[in-house]
Design an enzyme around this catalytic site. Structure first.
Site, mmCIF file in Angstrom:
data_model
loop_
_atom_site.group_PDB
_atom_site.id
_atom_site.type_symbol
_atom_site.label_atom_id
_atom_site.label_comp_id
_atom_site.label_asym_id
_atom_site.label_seq_id
_atom_site.Cartn_x
_atom_site.Cartn_y
_atom_site.Cartn_z
ATOM 1 N N SER B 314 49.243 49.622 43.691
ATOM 2 C CA SER B 314 47.891 49.164 44.708
ATOM 3 C C SER B 314 46.658 50.245 44.637
ATOM 4 O O SER B 314 45.923 49.295 44.890
ATOM 5 C CB SER B 314 48.407 50.803 46.064
ATOM 6 N N TRP B 317 45.497 46.954 43.245
ATOM 7 C CA TRP B 317 45.110 46.160 44.322
ATOM 8 C C TRP B 317 44.181 45.789 44.737
ATOM 9 O O TRP B 317 42.821 44.639 45.507
ATOM 10 C CB TRP B 317 46.542 46.198 45.237
ATOM 11 N N HIS B 318 43.655 47.406 45.017
ATOM 12 C CA HIS B 318 42.173 47.243 45.028
ATOM 13 C C HIS B 318 40.795 46.461 43.820
ATOM 14 O O HIS B 318 39.966 46.536 44.505
ATOM 15 C CB HIS B 318 41.424 49.095 44.906
ATOM 16 N N GLY B 319 41.433 46.488 42.768
ATOM 17 C CA GLY B 319 40.403 45.986 42.215
ATOM 18 C C GLY B 319 40.363 45.514 40.460
ATOM 19 O O GLY B 319 41.484 46.536 40.176
ATOM 20 N N PHE B 467 37.521 43.472 47.915
ATOM 21 C CA PHE B 467 39.353 43.318 47.147
ATOM 22 C C PHE B 467 40.484 42.195 47.852
ATOM 23 O O PHE B 467 40.913 41.834 48.260
ATOM 24 C CB PHE B 467 39.474 44.706 48.312
#
Lengths: 373, 467
Positions: B314, B317-319, B467
């Site tokens: 997770s 996934w953000h960056g 994102f």
């Protein structure tokens, strides 16, 4: 069902109408109640204007309101760059403040980093608003006459306004502006349309940046963007900083081109033409003689300075304006860096300007109540 | 095109008028066209990629009705993930590989764009394909409907990540849309609320946060706590503003989009936090990562490993940065720690309002520590900042500390007010029924005035757009 929907639509329409009426009322109240000091306090609010150059127009409109409300007829407009603006100190350490003590009819419209093309455009913007340019004081710098590559652009801030007010002149410099990487106006047509055509018609949008800045400053939430106003001797970092090419370039000793091919000269002539029959005082800004002694004693620089002074004196005779060279008149102790002054320095400069104005233009209503600062 | 820009307001207005005027299935055509126009504003390549991903997913879904179900899901999911991996993680992977091996210069100098909203629409497409594969969902037969499902301009850029089971039926019934005044009011109310959160709060906090974090590890202990709090509220008000506006836009066209936030800073523990923060991502992670990894079915320890791993993914996934992975790892460890606590010591402590308040306070501090991972610019600053934050080793306070602390208290007060406001659903109904029309007009005019005041010359993009 249809009836219910129609009723609901009518209800929403009535609510929208009430909201619109109140919104218009708020605009009227804002125009009447907004104090000048929110937008203009002894000088342009550079901290706000630098982020949205369309706010220069809003500032001029507030100045015009002040002139109209106070029935001012004779007042002085100050134009120039960061020196006339009086950086790096605060507004109560500025030329505008010191000149206004006892006589409040001096408007300092200088913008840091502004170039000769910006000064000319500002004159056109003042004309557009019916603000008198009968008495104008303008500061010049040696750096302004140095060759551009093409930066800094001859119009640094107000290119869009120049294109609107004098398209022919704008076209003559457009190729250089197209190559410039430093010009400071938005090239997005939609954003420009909003900022210049839509927002100025709605007071809350026109003055939004100033009101927000004022509230944020009051709450301590807006960092103060002023520089370091201490005398230059207390800044150990200055000597190293001034070795950077961007600063060295402003003292370039290469021979200056003093004809119409130099955009600074071309725009200066346009300003002189504009001010024919009106009062115009130009002064060459002083340079810190101790901090910059190596640069200003370069033979090339000295030759340029002599040529430049003689050129400007000839222009003054031809166009009928006043020109004074202020090199060496400010004590080195009153400099904050290479060209900017401390509060005391600006006080001295204001005293000189006042004296020159009085001797050149005589006694006018705006100086009738003056007292020596 | 941000939701808070005049361009978007104009686009929504025109889209809504044409949508309302269009008959039957033409409503869907109008929406599909404006979805494409909205995305085209980011660039033709961005749109081409979204169309490509949609076509691949659409046909993979259709293929799953045949015999090659497994192949279809592998192709569909694989291509979508490859697309995300290439555009989002290409340079991150190479940068890390180059520490261990010499790579051909051509590989490193390859320039890639980051298609806007790619993380969101990829997850939405992957969820769709897996749901169809599992048989939980029938594939969408019409590409027009599929296109609106994936590219609806109210949510394509930053979610909410919609599940096809909830959203596809709504899209299918678009042609039955009729003007509903209550829905319209709700749409305007939510959009205005979001606009206020973004312009008045998040964008006002942005320069303060930037100023603090630009100082890097030179910040004192007091400064870093203030900076973490300010950023914590900035990111919340920014993202929840977007989410409220997305819900508002959804209502305008008759869609109920999923809610992404429920006042997360009132959470007592990590599991409550993730049921209140970016809810559609949390549930996606739970359904398509955590549970397939075994969830809590394979024993307590493996459950802990699964939760930590899920949170790390997770974070990634953000960056494409290790700071985001560490942020995920931090939250994963918090979740694991909380499970251990629940299993061992929690039963011995009696609950009560005071304990709940204490829990909320303590977990708020842990959340704020987490935001430092998320916001810090240089990895090298992270450890010194966290050390100062936890040990209070440098207690010097910069200017305006009292003002900033008061601001933090006010922001938390607003957060509580939002919680109360959302629980008391009758407030707006009472306001509409009991307050005279003129007073309500005055209220709306005041809000419009306030919003106008906060329109900035250079609008800040929504944080989650990156994102």
């Amino acid at each position: 069902m249809q009836l219910h929907r129609n009723n609901a639509l009518a209800h929403i329409a009535r609510l929208a109408l009430y909201s619109a009426v109140f919104f218009v009322l708020f605009q009227i109240l804002l125009v009447v109640c907004l104090p000048l000091s929110t937008v203009y306090y002894y000088r342009m609010d550079y901290d706000v204007v630098k982020d949205n150059i369309a706010d220069v127009g809003a500032t001029l409109d507030m100045v015009k309101r002040e002139i109209r409300q106070k029935h001012l007829e004779d007042y002085v407009i100050l134009l120039g760059d960061s020196i006339m603006y009086s950086g790096p100190g605060g507004p109560t350490q500025s030329i505008g403040y010191f000149l206004n003590r006892g006589c409040e009819w001096v408007f300092n419209l200088a913008i840091p980093a502004a170039q000769m093309g910006d000064f000319y455009t500002l004159l056109l913007m003042l004309d557009e608003r019916g603000i008198s340019t009968d008495h104008v004081v303008l500061n010049l710098t040696y750096a302004g006459f140095v060759k551009r590559d093409p930066d800094p652009p001859i119009v640094y801030w107000l290119g869009r306004e120049l294109a609107r007010l004098d398209l022919e002149t704008y076209r003559s410099i457009a190729p250089d502006l197209a190559r410039s990487r430093e010009k400071q106006w938005s090239s997005d047509p939609f954003d420009s349309y909003l900022e210049y055509e839509v927002y100025p018609r709605i007071p809350v949008l026109k003055y939004k940046d100033f009101i927000r800045a004022a509230v944020e400053r009051k709450l301590g939430l807006r960092p103060i963007q002023e520089g370091d106003p201490r005398p230059w001797r207390e800044k150990a970092y200055l000597k190293e900083l001034l070795k950077q090419p961007v600063y060295r370039k402003t003292f370039d000793p290469s021979p200056l081109q003093l004809d119409d091919a130099n955009p600074n000269v071309a725009f200066l002539k346009r300003i002189a033409e504009h001010q024919k029959g009106k009062d115009l005082l130009l002064f060459m800004s002083p340079i810190n003689p101790e901090l910059m002694q190596d640069e200003i004693n370069e033979p090339g620089f000295v030759r340029n300075e002599v040529r430049l002074n003689s050129f400007l004196e000839d222009m003054a005779c031809h166009y009928g304006f006043q020109y004074i060279d202020l090199s060496g008149v400010i004590s080195p102790d009153q400099f904050a860096d290479h060209v900017h002054l401390t509060g005391e320095g600006y006080k001295s400069l204001a005293r000189i300007i006042r004296k020159e104005i009085l001797s050149a233009w005589g006694v006018a209503p705006w100086v009738s109540t003056h007292h020596s600062s | 095109m941000g939701f808070h820009t005049p361009q978007f307001l104009i686009l929504v207005f025109i889209a809504f008028v044409l949508f309302a005027v269009a008959k039957g299935r033409y409503k869907l055509v109008v929406l599909a066209t404006f979805d494409a126009l909205f995305y085209l504003y980011a660039g033709i390549m961005h749109l081409a990629l979204l169309v490509g991903a949609s076509l691949v997913s659409y046909y993979s879904g259709i293929m799953m009705t045949g015999r090659r179900k497994k192949l279809a899901v592998v192709i569909g999911v694989g291509l979508n993930l490859l697309n995300l991996a290439f555009f989002k993680y290409y340079h991150f992977v190479l940068e890390n590989l180059s520490r261990f091996a010499t790579l051909p210069p051509g590989l490193i100098s390859l320039k890639t764009i980051l298609p806007i909203g790619i993380s969101f629409y990829t997850f939405q497409l992957v969820a769709y394909l897996i749901d169809v594969y599992r048989g939980d969902l029938k594939p969408i037969k019409s590409f027009l409907e599929f296109w609106v499902f994936i590219s609806f301009f109210g949510q394509v850029i930053a979610g909410p990540i919609m599940r096809a089971s909830a959203f596809a039926p709504q899209v299918a019934s678009t042609s039955e849309w009729e003007f509903d005044s209550e829905r319209f009011k709700k749409a305007v109310l939510l959009f205005t609320l979001g606009l206020m959160k973004k312009l008045l709060i998040a964008d006002s906090l942005a320069p303060l946060v930037d100023k603090y974090f630009s100082r890097g590890s030179a910040m004192s202990s007091v400064d870093i706590w203030i900076a973490a709090y300010l950023f914590g509220f900035q990111v919340y008000y920014d993202f929840s503003a977007y989410s409220d506006m997305a819900l508002g836009v959804g209502h305008l066209f008759g869609y109920d989009l999923a809610q992404n936030f429920r006042c997360p800073y009132l959470s007592e523990n990590p599991s409550e936090f993730w049921s209140r923060w970016h809810i559609t991502l949390s549930t996606w992670i739970r359904d398509y990562l955590y549970i397939p990894m075994g969830g809590s079915r394979n024993g307590f320890t493996r459950g802990l490993v699964a939760v930590v791993l899920s949170m790390c993914i997770s974070g990634l996934w953000h960056g494409a940065s290790w700071t985001f992975v560490l942020w995920g790892l931090y939250h994963g460890l918090l979740s694991a720690g909380h499970r251990i606590w629940e299993k061992t010591l929690a039963k011995r402590i009696r609950g009560g309002k005071l304990i709940r308040c204490l829990n909320v306070f303590l977990f708020l501090q842990l959340t704020m520590i987490g935001w430092v991972f998320f916001r810090v610019q240089l990895m090298s600053d992270l450890v010194p900042l966290l050390r100062k934050m936890i040990t209070f080793s440098d207690f010097s306070a910069g200017p305006h500390v009292a003002a900033y602390l008061s601001l933090v208290v006010c922001l938390y007060g607003l957060h509580i007010a939002e919680y109360v406001g959302r629980r008391s659903t009758q407030i707006y109904a009472r306001w509409s029924q009991r307050v005279p029309l003129a007073i309500r007009g005055l209220g709306w005019a005041s809000i419009a005035f306030l919003i106008c005041l906060f329109i900035r010359p250079k609008p800040n993009a929504f944080i989650y757009f990156q994102f």
